[in-house]
Design a protein around this motif. Sequence first.
Motif, PDB file in Angstrom:
ATOM      1  N   ARG A   1       1.939   5.728  17.987  1.00 23.48           N
ATOM      2  CA  ARG A   1       0.688   5.054  17.619  1.00 23.48           C
ATOM      3  C   ARG A   1       0.908   3.872  16.684  1.00 23.48           C
ATOM      4  O   ARG A   1       0.207   2.888  16.765  1.00 23.48           O
ATOM      5  N   PHE A   2       1.850   3.981  15.760  1.00 22.62           N
ATOM      6  CA  PHE A   2       2.139   2.905  14.818  1.00 22.62           C
ATOM      7  C   PHE A   2       3.642   2.821  14.634  1.00 22.62           C
ATOM      8  O   PHE A   2       4.324   3.849  14.598  1.00 22.62           O
ATOM      9  N   VAL A   3       4.156   1.602  14.462  1.00 23.73           N
ATOM     10  CA  VAL A   3       5.562   1.397  14.119  1.00 23.73           C
ATOM     11  C   VAL A   3       5.655   0.246  13.127  1.00 23.73           C
ATOM     12  O   VAL A   3       4.952  -0.755  13.255  1.00 23.73           O
ATOM     13  N   ARG A   4       6.521   0.419  12.128  1.00 17.55           N
ATOM     14  CA  ARG A   4       6.842  -0.670  11.213  1.00 17.55           C
ATOM     15  C   ARG A   4       8.357  -0.756  11.094  1.00 17.55           C
ATOM     16  O   ARG A   4       9.050   0.269  11.134  1.00 17.55           O
TER      17      ARG A   4
ATOM     18  N   THR B   1       0.840  -1.210   0.000  1.00 18.46           N
ATOM     19  CA  THR B   1       0.000   0.000   0.000  1.00 18.46           C
ATOM     20  C   THR B   1       0.867   1.249   0.000  1.00 18.46           C
ATOM     21  O   THR B   1       0.662   2.170  -0.795  1.00 18.46           O
ATOM     22  N   GLY B   2       1.847   1.305   0.908  1.00 17.55           N
ATOM     23  CA  GLY B   2       2.710   2.469   0.969  1.00 17.55           C
ATOM     24  C   GLY B   2       3.536   2.656  -0.283  1.00 17.55           C
ATOM     25  O   GLY B   2       3.760   3.785  -0.738  1.00 17.55           O
TER      26      GLY B   2
ATOM     27  N   LEU C   1       4.968   1.942   7.064  1.00 15.41           N
ATOM     28  CA  LEU C   1       4.248   2.802   8.002  1.00 15.41           C
ATOM     29  C   LEU C   1       3.150   3.584   7.288  1.00 15.41           C
ATOM     30  O   LEU C   1       2.000   3.633   7.758  1.00 15.41           O
ATOM     31  N   ILE C   2       3.493   4.201   6.159  1.00 18.17           N
ATOM     32  CA  ILE C   2       2.504   4.986   5.419  1.00 18.17           C
ATOM     33  C   ILE C   2       1.357   4.089   4.953  1.00 18.17           C
ATOM     34  O   ILE C   2       0.177   4.471   5.011  1.00 18.17           O
ATOM     35  N   GLY C   3       1.694   2.866   4.529  1.00 18.52           N
ATOM     36  CA  GLY C   3       0.660   1.923   4.132  1.00 18.52           C
ATOM     37  C   GLY C   3      -0.227   1.525   5.292  1.00 18.52           C
ATOM     38  O   GLY C   3      -1.446   1.397   5.153  1.00 18.52           O
ATOM     39  N   ALA C   4       0.380   1.304   6.462  1.00 18.78           N
ATOM     40  CA  ALA C   4      -0.405   0.938   7.646  1.00 18.78           C
ATOM     41  C   ALA C   4      -1.374   2.048   8.028  1.00 18.78           C
ATOM     42  O   ALA C   4      -2.537   1.784   8.383  1.00 18.78           O
ATOM     43  N   LEU C   5      -0.930   3.295   7.961  1.00 19.71           N
ATOM     44  CA  LEU C   5      -1.815   4.424   8.268  1.00 19.71           C
ATOM     45  C   LEU C   5      -2.967   4.495   7.271  1.00 19.71           C
ATOM     46  O   LEU C   5      -4.124   4.699   7.661  1.00 19.71           O
ATOM     47  N   ALA C   6      -2.640   4.304   5.987  1.00 22.14           N
ATOM     48  CA  ALA C   6      -3.679   4.372   4.956  1.00 22.14           C
ATOM     49  C   ALA C   6      -4.708   3.265   5.150  1.00 22.14           C
ATOM     50  O   ALA C   6      -5.925   3.496   5.027  1.00 22.14           O
ATOM     51  N   ARG C   7      -4.246   2.070   5.439  1.00 19.83           N
ATOM     52  CA  ARG C   7      -5.161   0.937   5.606  1.00 19.83           C
ATOM     53  C   ARG C   7      -6.011   1.084   6.871  1.00 19.83           C
ATOM     54  O   ARG C   7      -7.139   0.595   6.931  1.00 19.83           O
ATOM     55  N   ALA C   8      -5.469   1.786   7.888  1.00 27.97           N
ATOM     56  CA  ALA C   8      -6.210   1.991   9.131  1.00 27.97           C
ATOM     57  C   ALA C   8      -7.079   3.242   9.087  1.00 27.97           C
ATOM     58  O   ALA C   8      -7.830   3.505  10.038  1.00 27.97           O
ATOM     59  N   GLY C   9      -6.975   4.029   8.010  1.00 24.31           N
ATOM     60  CA  GLY C   9      -7.761   5.255   7.900  1.00 24.31           C
ATOM     61  C   GLY C   9      -7.278   6.360   8.809  1.00 24.31           C
ATOM     62  O   GLY C   9      -8.066   7.225   9.216  1.00 24.31           O
TER      63      GLY C   9
END
Length: 268
Positions: free
Chosen positions: A174-177, A58-59, A189-197
């Motif tokens: 809040r998030f770590v990759r 995603t990222g 990380l950017i993908g995780a944020l996008a997928r989590a909204g």
Amino acid sequence: MAASSTQSLPVRRLGFGSVADADLFREIAVETPVSVEICGIGYAVMMATPADLRDYATGFVLAEGLADSAADIRSIDVHPVEGGVALRIWLPPERTDKALDRARRRVSESSCGLCGIENIEEVLRPLPPVAARIATTRAAIAAALAALADHQPLGRATGAAHAAAFCAPDGTIRFVREDVGRHNALDKLIGALARAGVDPGTGFILLSARCSYELVEKTVRAGCPMLVTISAPTSLAAERAAAAGLTLVALARADSALIVSDPHGMIA
């Protein structure tokens, strides 16, 4: 931590001074080829840690400008293949031409970066100005730095992985990759944020890495207003951050940090 992220390696410790020699097992980070296919097109082969690969896909697509949001991605398939992993990403038909054109242009890119006048122009094209704003403090930056190690299981196990963290303005992580590659960790990380909204404009990114221009660009394109790195920036990273209006903090340590740019006075 995903089981595939590490492997145990037998090693011989060579002691110096009072430290004795010993036969040991050392956990090392897994690095494997990850083939990225977009709409059936062979797009790139990256060296990465094979964990959080849907976040990475995603990222990666967002960073390449092939999608505007996670909602543009129809599906992501992760397939183990001989010698590595294949990521098969499917976008709407109207985005296929852009992926094909970008894949053709990537053929002229070298292993050390970008070659040719057109690619130099691509690197230096203006970035979109950062629109988001946050209010944070030096105490928040220090708190995020102090807490980062607790969110790095792969790094603790191997000593060979980068971390990218998304932090609230008060410094809460809040998030770590994690990944063996600093660019990959940020893409994840950017993908995780996008997928989590989660809107990247509501906090800041903290990286356990040298600040190169690509990391500045990924942060800006994600819409995040502030980047903190534990190592120094390159000249192009500093220039690109200033031009885009990104707040950039570098050489962040327990006792100090350098504000490279803070055009909107977001750090109190």
